[in-house]
Enzyme design. Sequence first.
Site, short mmCIF file in Angstrom:
data_model
loop_
_atom_site.label_atom_id
_atom_site.label_comp_id
_atom_site.label_asym_id
_atom_site.label_seq_id
_atom_site.Cartn_x
_atom_site.Cartn_y
_atom_site.Cartn_z
CB SER A 181 -4.97 -94.12 7.47
OG SER A 181 -4.20 -93.38 6.26
CG ASP A 351 -8.80 -95.62 0.46
OD1 ASP A 351 -8.24 -94.74 0.20
OD2 ASP A 351 -8.97 -96.06 1.69
CG HIS A 384 -8.12 -92.74 3.25
ND1 HIS A 384 -7.35 -93.98 2.89
CD2 HIS A 384 -7.32 -92.24 4.39
CE1 HIS A 384 -6.41 -94.08 4.00
NE2 HIS A 384 -6.42 -92.95 4.55
#
Length: 408
Positions: A181, A351, A384
Amino acid sequence: MAKTLTHLLSLLILFFLSAEAARTKLYSVNGNNAVSSSSMAASDSICKSMVESQGYVCEDHKVTTEDGYILSMQRIPVGRSGKKPDKPPVLLQHGLLVDAVTWLLNSPDESLAFILADSGYDVWIANTRGTNSSLGHTSLSPTDAAYWNWSWDELVTYDLPATFQCVYDQTRQKLHYVGHSLGTLIAFAAFSEKKLLNMLRSAALLSPIAFLGQMPSPLARAAADAFIAEDLYWLGLNEFSLGGEAAAKLVKDICDKTHSNCSDLMTAFTGKNCCVNSSRTDIFLNHEPQPSATKNMIHLAQMIRRGTIAMYDYGSEDENNEHYGQPTPPAYNMASIPNDLPLFLSYGGQDLLSDVQDVQTLLDTLKDHDPDKLVVQYRADYAHADFVFGVNAKQVVYDPLVAFFKLH
Ligand SMILES: *[C@@H]1O[C@H](CO)[C@@H](O)[C@H](O)[C@H]1NC(C)=O
Ligand SMILES: *[C@@H]1O[C@H](CO)[C@@H](O)[C@H](O)[C@H]1NC(C)=O
Ligand SMILES: *[C@@H]1O[C@H](CO)[C@@H](O)[C@H](O)[C@H]1NC(C)=O
Ligand SMILES: *[C@@H]1O[C@H](CO)[C@@H](O)[C@H](O)[C@H]1NC(C)=O
């Protein structure tokens, strides 16, 4: 009420917010020495509670950035077998509003940090400035506004180089990098400026984030709008903390405004994670979320609104001129990432933060990358958090990732 609170907390898991209690405890001690000794205790406790408790050796390291932040890193120098590592160092860099604990939450057979140590790698785990174990500073305290005067530009300029250099100095070896991320965004930005390459073998980027313009998470978009519309108000708060009233009100407002089903905020924000072990949520919430700087949140909001990847926008031509010598913030050019840098990119179909279309934009800018230096993995059912917490992430992501490292 307890349920609402848990939902509020889990909302920000990978994107927004922070825990008040730990912060108050830490900051109530006066003076910088007190803060850094508390933060030393905090990182000791990551070693103790998350690593040694699993039967692994853990070392705590401190590194001071050029702008004075004292960061802690955890090192797992050997695997469970006790055999000396026969492979290079790996540096793990967590995402937004979490810390090193993110890599250590599942069992040793499921968590990337332990899997790498057991595979013979010398594992180093970073903690970004402002998180529980990296609150120290040579002259500032987290109660000072100036302590929170940074966005991810400073993580590119100061934190990443400091942690890379620390690993390099201790091991005298080039490292493999793993980011998740925000940990991918700062790496892309650094590599695009040809930084750190002299200490780097290869990079694995999980839930890659460079462009955020297509990001479909309605709540994250509404939050971005709120940050931009009221940036002066938010900047006045310096530290971004979910436990604080301001953030709680923001969450309530955007739930109402977007008519979102806020009984499952985690999903609304990050996407539907297929493979996270829900019986580990409590352990997660004992450690996360962690604070970040409001300026950092506004910087990310600017990216969501504009679809560009550029330095922090001070909001006026004059101020940008003052900081950058030009009226608009300088862009990071992803096409400048060296074509021969070995890259492993893994992204998921569910995601909501690392959106498939945004990843495609990134891949388009990498179109001249040497084909044998670029591995791209797509997993339709992953969102995610699955890349870090998925109970099957070893088979799905980490085994291919380790195979990639072995080639480089
Ligand atoms: C922060 O560190 C302290 C140790 O100093 C620890 O007791 C506490 O649980 C940590 N808090 C979080 C949110 O990780
Ligand atoms: C924040 O940092 C910038 C430089 O990055 C500086 O110009 C500004 O004065 C700082 N503001 C505060 C409140 O410290
Ligand atoms: C909201 O989500 C929860 C949990 O996912 C579900 O049980 C509930 O039925 C949903 N409510 C609405 C109005 O869709
Ligand atoms: C999920 O977590 C629980 C509690 O820690 C653990 O007992 C269980 O084995 C985990 N399940 C999987 C599939 O890893």
